[in-house]
Design a protein around this motif. Structure first.
Motif, PDB file in Angstrom:
ATOM      1  N   UNK A 551       0.829  -1.202   0.000  1.00  0.00           N
ATOM      2  CA  UNK A 551       0.000   0.000   0.000  1.00  0.00           C
ATOM      3  C   UNK A 551       0.866   1.255   0.000  1.00  0.00           C
ATOM      4  N   UNK A 552       1.955   1.224   0.765  1.00  0.00           N
ATOM      5  CA  UNK A 552       2.842   2.376   0.810  1.00  0.00           C
ATOM      6  C   UNK A 552       3.515   2.607  -0.542  1.00  0.00           C
ATOM      7  N   UNK A 553       3.932   1.517  -1.177  1.00  0.00           N
ATOM      8  CA  UNK A 553       4.529   1.644  -2.509  1.00  0.00           C
ATOM      9  C   UNK A 553       3.506   2.158  -3.520  1.00  0.00           C
ATOM     10  N   UNK A 554       2.250   1.718  -3.386  1.00  0.00           N
ATOM     11  CA  UNK A 554       1.209   2.191  -4.300  1.00  0.00           C
ATOM     12  C   UNK A 554       0.932   3.679  -4.109  1.00  0.00           C
ATOM     13  N   UNK A 555       1.032   4.163  -2.843  1.00  0.00           N
ATOM     14  CA  UNK A 555       0.798   5.588  -2.597  1.00  0.00           C
ATOM     15  C   UNK A 555       1.878   6.453  -3.236  1.00  0.00           C
ATOM     16  N   UNK A 556       3.069   5.909  -3.411  1.00  0.00           N
ATOM     17  CA  UNK A 556       4.169   6.655  -4.021  1.00  0.00           C
ATOM     18  C   UNK A 556       4.329   6.351  -5.508  1.00  0.00           C
ATOM     19  N   UNK A 557       3.392   5.617  -6.069  1.00  0.00           N
ATOM     20  CA  UNK A 557       3.543   5.175  -7.453  1.00  0.00           C
ATOM     21  C   UNK A 557       3.572   6.339  -8.436  1.00  0.00           C
ATOM     22  N   UNK A 558       2.732   7.373  -8.205  1.00  0.00           N
ATOM     23  CA  UNK A 558       2.691   8.477  -9.156  1.00  0.00           C
ATOM     24  C   UNK A 558       4.025   9.212  -9.219  1.00  0.00           C
ATOM     25  N   UNK A 559       4.694   9.289  -8.085  1.00  0.00           N
ATOM     26  CA  UNK A 559       6.011   9.926  -8.097  1.00  0.00           C
ATOM     27  C   UNK A 559       7.068   9.011  -8.697  1.00  0.00           C
ATOM     28  N   UNK A 560       6.901   7.720  -8.500  1.00  0.00           N
ATOM     29  CA  UNK A 560       7.823   6.762  -9.126  1.00  0.00           C
ATOM     30  C   UNK A 560       7.728   6.880 -10.643  1.00  0.00           C
ATOM     31  N   UNK A 561       6.489   7.003 -11.142  1.00  0.00           N
ATOM     32  CA  UNK A 561       6.298   7.159 -12.598  1.00  0.00           C
ATOM     33  C   UNK A 561       6.945   8.453 -13.081  1.00  0.00           C
ATOM     34  N   UNK A 562       6.783   9.519 -12.288  1.00  0.00           N
ATOM     35  CA  UNK A 562       7.365  10.812 -12.683  1.00  0.00           C
ATOM     36  C   UNK A 562       8.888  10.744 -12.713  1.00  0.00           C
ATOM     37  N   UNK A 563       9.479  10.074 -11.731  1.00  0.00           N
ATOM     38  CA  UNK A 563      10.943   9.969 -11.703  1.00  0.00           C
ATOM     39  C   UNK A 563      11.448   9.055 -12.823  1.00  0.00           C
ATOM     40  N   UNK A 564      10.696   8.029 -13.156  1.00  0.00           N
ATOM     41  CA  UNK A 564      11.102   7.176 -14.273  1.00  0.00           C
ATOM     42  C   UNK A 564      11.101   7.970 -15.578  1.00  0.00           C
ATOM     43  N   UNK A 565      10.093   8.817 -15.742  1.00  0.00           N
ATOM     44  CA  UNK A 565      10.044   9.672 -16.933  1.00  0.00           C
ATOM     45  C   UNK A 565      11.196  10.675 -16.933  1.00  0.00           C
ATOM     46  N   UNK A 566      11.512  11.151 -15.724  1.00  0.00           N
ATOM     47  CA  UNK A 566      12.631  12.087 -15.614  1.00  0.00           C
ATOM     48  C   UNK A 566      13.943  11.430 -16.027  1.00  0.00           C
ATOM     49  N   UNK A 567      14.162  10.184 -15.595  1.00  0.00           N
ATOM     50  CA  UNK A 567      15.404   9.490 -15.948  1.00  0.00           C
ATOM     51  C   UNK A 567      15.523   9.290 -17.459  1.00  0.00           C
ATOM     52  N   UNK A 568      14.421   8.990 -18.118  1.00  0.00           N
ATOM     53  CA  UNK A 568      14.462   8.698 -19.559  1.00  0.00           C
ATOM     54  C   UNK A 568      14.267   9.931 -20.424  1.00  0.00           C
ATOM     55  N   UNK A 569      14.065  11.104 -19.809  1.00  0.00           N
ATOM     56  CA  UNK A 569      13.785  12.324 -20.576  1.00  0.00           C
ATOM     57  C   UNK A 569      15.026  12.746 -21.374  1.00  0.00           C
ATOM     58  N   UNK A 570      14.914  12.940 -22.698  1.00  0.00           N
ATOM     59  CA  UNK A 570      16.078  13.357 -23.495  1.00  0.00           C
ATOM     60  C   UNK A 570      16.428  14.830 -23.323  1.00  0.00           C
ATOM     61  N   UNK A 571      15.649  15.612 -22.600  1.00  0.00           N
ATOM     62  CA  UNK A 571      15.968  17.018 -22.386  1.00  0.00           C
ATOM     63  C   UNK A 571      15.186  17.910 -23.332  1.00  0.00           C
ATOM     64  N   UNK A 572      15.101  19.206 -22.939  1.00  0.00           N
ATOM     65  CA  UNK A 572      14.371  20.173 -23.764  1.00  0.00           C
ATOM     66  C   UNK A 572      15.108  20.483 -25.056  1.00  0.00           C
TER      67      UNK A 572
END
Length: 710
Positions: A551-572
């Motif tokens: 449940x705790x991991x699920x509550x932080x899932x939206x931020x996990x998704x955001x950080x995963x996108x941040x890691x793979x972001x090619x930049x502006x």
């Protein structure tokens, strides 16, 4: 060597061969001459030995004659010894017959003297002397008396009848005097008369008379001891203790007086025990009547607070009864310790039957039933109160659900063990296990869903105006109620983890403390089986803890998704380099999360949570990498972020190190200057995945990628 051998060995047709043969012959001739000289030199000694042997042979005849004389003497001695031995045996047989005759004569004389002595002792009220005469009569061999009378005058009066009649008269006088002393309660006279019964062969009758006398005394003492004059705590348990102590003292007195007649204590207990049972039943009835307001389901004072002192009193009563039964068993075994094994076993079986059939056992069963019913009520009420206090409420930041429930369970289990009843302990273990599972179910409802942002995980840096609004909304300040829910969720999560450890420890303690109560392997197996119910509760708490982590991991899932996108972001802008602070944003956010998790959770839970979140971020980032296109600078940015994350995992989340190393390898492939250098990058990726990653670079040609040998 023979001539034939020489001719075969040497060629005598030549001068050289002939010379060698002659030399060989001369050598053998010299050896023969030497041997002959040696034989001739020993001829003198051989002649001397032959002369000595011939002289000794002449003396053998004299030796033979002397040996024959000795053999004749031995034969004569053996014949004489046989004759003497036969005469000695005859003399020994005659001596034995004379001794037996003397003994029978002495027995007849003693029999006449004993008969007269008993009559005189009865007239003089000297019962000790009369008992000594009867004891002497009983020690005589009846067969020898019968044989002596048969050889004498069969028509003469039989002195044994007179002695038996005198012994019966003495027994009647002893019984009469014993009854008179019993009425007067003259303990000294009773003990003196009791010791005479074994001497006249009436030990069992003496034990019965003594037990009846003591039973009357015990009944009077129990009536006085069972009266309860005040209303303090455990007064009925004290009264029952006094009743059992009086009965135990009477049994001990019989055992000490009957030391010389082992095996008769059981008979005395059979007489004394009904009186003790009656007294215990009266105390038990008075207890149930006085505590009816608590024991009755419809009682006016029936609550957990009022039930606890009554439970202690019932447990104390059951414990005293168990100790009394153990006392009886030990005393009977000690009394029969001088008997053979068969009689010892019979005595043990008899006391077990006496205990099983006595009224005190039924009283103990009634008390145990009352105790278990009240203990179940106490458990339910206490656990319900603990559940109410642990319910989420405004302003609550902590919870004591598990501590309260396990404190109650341990208290109840230890109290059930103190009763001394294996059945009672097993029943309470079952109830405690069921209520622990009920408390765990309530805990599962509390940790099924975590509040938003239960632990602080900062959002990734904003990339522009479009991304700033969601980030600001996600980091809005929590109000007081949400903060209380967050604290309460973390407290329940820790309690779920502690509950599994507590349940296992409680089961081990229960088995260790209750094992001495078990008298057989069957009872021990039953106890262990009931304690296994606490193991089921432990498994339920472990499952609740796993649910809370999920449940705790699920509550932080939206931020996990955001950080995963941040890691793979090619930049502006592919030509714009990223600052060092942006490359280290995720490790800094994970460090913030790690500090908060280690303060709010246990070390193992924090480690598992961090490892799960970092592994999830890395896996999602790997998937997002295959959806973007990168320039050389964009691949370099991904490589820097992944490398920083892998470096942080080496100390912050070691379990996710392999997953982060895989992501770092993907970043290294994206940051290559040329696709041909892919073979130089250390990694454990499959060839197809390597080609897919390289294909995300817009400046690498597909033909070059396909030509790579991976």
């Amino acid at each position: 060597m023979s001539l034939t051998l020489l001719l075969e060995k040497y060629d005598v047709s030549t001068e050289e061969g002939l010379q060698k043969a002659i030399t060989e012959i001369e050598k053998e001739e010299a050896e023969v001459d030497e041997a002959l000289s040696d034989v001739l030199s020993r001829a003198c000694s051989l002649e001397g030995r032959l002369r000595t042997a011939s002289q000794a042979y002449t003396k053998l005849g004299e030796v033979k004659a002397d040996a024959q004389v000795a053999a004749d003497m031995v034969d004569k001695t053996a014949v004489l010894a046989r004759d003497v031995s036969a005469k000695v045996r005859q003399l020994d047989l005659a001596r034995c017959r004379v001794a037996e005759c003397q003994r029978r004569v002495h027995d007849l004389i003693d029999l006449q003297l004993c008969s007269a002595g008993v009559e005189a002792a009865i007239k003089a009220h000297d019962y000790e002397t009369g008992a000594a005469h009867v004891s002497r009569f009983l020690s005589m061999d009846p067969r020898s008396l019968h044989a002596a009378r048969a050889r004498g005058a069969p028509s003469a009066p039989d002195p044994r009848r007179a002695m038996a009649k005198a012994a019966d008269t003495l027994r009647e006088h002893l019984v009469t005097r014993f009854q008179e002393a019993s009425k007067k309660e003259d303990d000294a006279a009773i003990e003196r008369l009791f010791k005479l019964f074994p001497q006249i062969g009436r030990a069992e009758e003496g034990v019965n008379l003594l037990a009846k006398y003591l039973a009357r005394q015990v009944e009077a003492n129990i009536r006085r001891a069972s009266v309860v004059s005040n209303t303090g705590p455990a007064v009925y348990a004290e009264a029952l203790t006094r009743v059992l102590e009086i009965g135990g003292a009477a049994v001990e007195r019989v055992r000490k007086l009957a030391t010389g007649t082992p095996g008769l204590l059981n008979a005395a207990i059979v007489i004394i025990q009904p009186v003790v049972c009656a007294g215990a039943s009266r105390v038990s009835a008075a207890l149930r009547s006085a505590r009816a307001d608590v024991l009755s389901p419809a009682g006016s004072k029936r609550n957990a607070l009022a039930a606890e002192p009554v439970l202690l009193e019932l447990a104390l009563c059951l414990n005293r009864i168990r100790l009394y039964f153990d006392f009886l068993t030990r005393k009977v075994e000690a009394d029969a310790s001088t008997l053979d094994e068969a009689n010892q076993k019979a005595a043990s079986e008899q006391i077990e039957k006496t205990i099983a059939k006595c009224e005190l056992t039924r009283t103990a069963q009634d008390l145990l039933g009352q105790y278990l019913a009240l203990e179940r009520f106490f458990l339910e009420e206490s656990v319900n109160k603990a559940l109410k206090l642990a319910a989420p409420s405004a302003g609550a930041v902590t919870s004591s659900l598990v501590d309260d429930v396990f404190f109650i369970a341990r208290k109840v289990i230890r109290r059930s063990i103190s009763t001394g009843s294996v059945d009672g302990a097993c029943a309470v273990l079952n109830e405690a296990g069921a209520l622990l599972e009920r408390a765990c179910a309530a805990l599962r409802r509390c940790v099924r869903a975590a509040p938003p942002d239960a632990l602080p995980l900062p959002a990734p840096p904003a990339r522009g105006p479009a991304d700033a609004a969601p980030a600001l909304a996600l980091n809005s300040r929590l109000n007081r109620d949400v903060e209380a829910q967050r604290s309460l969720f973390l407290a329940h999560m820790n309690e779920a983890e502690a509950g599994g450890e507590w349940a296992e420890r409680l089961a081990a303690e229960a088995v260790a403390e209750a094992a001495p109560l078990c008298r057989s392997r069957r009872e021990l197996d039953k106890l262990q089986s009931c304690a296994a119910g606490l193991g089921s509760a432990a498994a339920a708490f472990v499952a609740a803890h796993e649910l809370s982590l999920a449940a705790l991991a699920a509550a932080l899932k939206h931020k996990v998704v955001a950080w995963a996108e941040y890691l793979a972001d090619p930049g502006r802008d592919g030509d714009e380099a990223e600052d060092d602070c942006d490359a280290g944003a995720l490790p800094q956010a994970l460090e913030t999360l790690s500090e908060a998790a280690r303060q709010a959770l246990s070390a193992s839970s924090a480690e598992r949570l961090l490892s799960a979140l970092v592994s999830d971020v890395a896996a999602r980032a790997e998937a997002r990498v295959l959806l973007h296109h990168y320039t050389r600078m964009g691949g370099f940015l991904v490589e820097r972020r992944a490398r920083r994350l892998a470096a942080w995992c080496g100390g912050g989340a070691a379990a996710a190190r392999e997953r982060c190393a895989r992501l770092a390898a993907l970043g290294a492939l994206l940051a290559l200057d040329s696709a041909a250098h892919a073979a130089d990058v250390p990694h454990k990726l499959g060839p197809q995945l390597v080609r897919d990653v390289l294909a995300r670079r817009i400046d690498f040609k597909i033909e070059d990628i396909k030509r790579l040998k991976l």
